[in-house]
Enzyme design. Structure first.
Site, PDB file in Angstrom:
ATOM      1  N   GLU A 100       0.849  -1.202   0.000  1.00  0.00           N
ATOM      2  CA  GLU A 100       0.000   0.000   0.000  1.00  0.00           C
ATOM      3  C   GLU A 100       0.882   1.249   0.000  1.00  0.00           C
ATOM      4  O   GLU A 100       1.958   1.270   0.590  1.00  0.00           O
ATOM      5  CB  GLU A 100      -0.914  -0.054   1.233  1.00  0.00           C
ATOM      6  CG  GLU A 100      -1.733   1.188   1.515  1.00  0.00           C
ATOM      7  CD  GLU A 100      -2.810   1.500   0.495  1.00  0.00           C
ATOM      8  OE1 GLU A 100      -2.473   1.586  -0.700  1.00  0.00           O
ATOM      9  OE2 GLU A 100      -3.981   1.694   0.881  1.00  0.00           O
TER      10      GLU A 100
ATOM     11  N   ASP B 146      -3.330   6.464   6.407  1.00  0.00           N
ATOM     12  CA  ASP B 146      -3.742   7.725   7.006  1.00  0.00           C
ATOM     13  C   ASP B 146      -4.555   7.368   8.259  1.00  0.00           C
ATOM     14  O   ASP B 146      -3.995   7.011   9.280  1.00  0.00           O
ATOM     15  CB  ASP B 146      -4.543   8.485   5.935  1.00  0.00           C
ATOM     16  CG  ASP B 146      -4.955   9.879   6.339  1.00  0.00           C
ATOM     17  OD1 ASP B 146      -4.400  10.404   7.299  1.00  0.00           O
ATOM     18  OD2 ASP B 146      -5.853  10.445   5.683  1.00  0.00           O
TER      19      ASP B 146
END
Ligand code: 5GP
Ligand code: MG
Length: 208
Positions: free
Chosen positions: A127, A131
């Site tokens: 990835e 966040d």
């Protein structure tokens, strides 16, 4: 798994004139935070660590899964540097965030490879950035439901200060500040993915 990410939150950044940056992008970018060279060197080290962990398991069958589209560039740099000891295959994961109607709760809609392609394998989720954590949480849930032998996560950039859900990341590249970031595969409205470096986007672009 011990991860030793590089924390750049308090480090100096660079101006867009100190590296090669597309002229069209320059007015939109605040600063260059990490240069391409540093990103690539860091990915090499991450690949080494991932490979080390596969050699510990004799019958390991590594399945590297790229989370589209932001991680494409990270994936393309990382995977040729892997030296898995056993079988190796690749696939993609689609993920997009959405907000549920009445609540303000955020979820991610995820589509993962079908059961027969990942069952019994050591799945490595690749990835670009974490966040709040919702996206990876959903991805791990969906992958785990397909009975892989193991699930591990490699994330290039970690906006740790914004995390809402706890997630164990096995391999982290850099801890980055709470700003909107583009470049090295990361976009804003599909732009800037082809910027070689990681940059912060100017707030005027985000408002406009
Ligand atoms: P999370 O669910 O962890 O809050 O969000 C993760 C996803 O949001 C990432 O896969 C990425 O698509 C997007 N995202 C979060 N922060 C940024 C950022 O600073 N820049 C870009 N381009 N995408 C981001
Ligand atoms: Mg992503």
């Amino acid at each position: 798994m011990v991860s030793d990410p590089i924390d750049i939150r308090d480090q100096n950044s660079y101006t867009t004139d100190q590296f090669i940056v597309q002229e069209a992008f320059k007015p939109d970018l605040k600063q260059i935070l990490i240069s391409e060279g540093e990103i690539v060197s860091r990915i090499s080290r991450m690949a080494e660590k991932i490979s080390e962990s596969t050699t510990k398991r004799v019958e390991s069958e590594l399945y590297a899964a790229c989370v589209l589209k932001g991680a494409l560039r990270f994936f393309g740099t990382l995977t040729p540097k892997l030296s898995p000891t056993g079988e190796y295959s690749e696939g993609v994961i689609h993920a997009s965030r959405y907000t549920e109607g009445k609540t303000t709760e955020t979820r991610a809609e995820v589509s993962v490879p079908e059961r027969k392609t990942i069952e019994g394998k050591d799945v490595l989720i690749v990835e670009d950035i974490i966040d709040e954590g919702y996206t990876l949480e959903s991805i791990v849930e969906n992958i785990s439901a397909q009975d892989p032998s193991s699930v591990s996560i490699a994330v290039l950039f970690d906006k740790r200060d914004r995390r809402k859900v706890e997630i164990d990341i096995d391999y982290t590249g850099f801890i980055v500040p709470d700003e909107f970031l583009v470049g090295y595969g990361l976009d804003y409205n599909e732009r800037y993915r082809n910027l070689d470096h990681l940059a912060s986007l100017d707030s005027s672009v985000l408002k406009g």
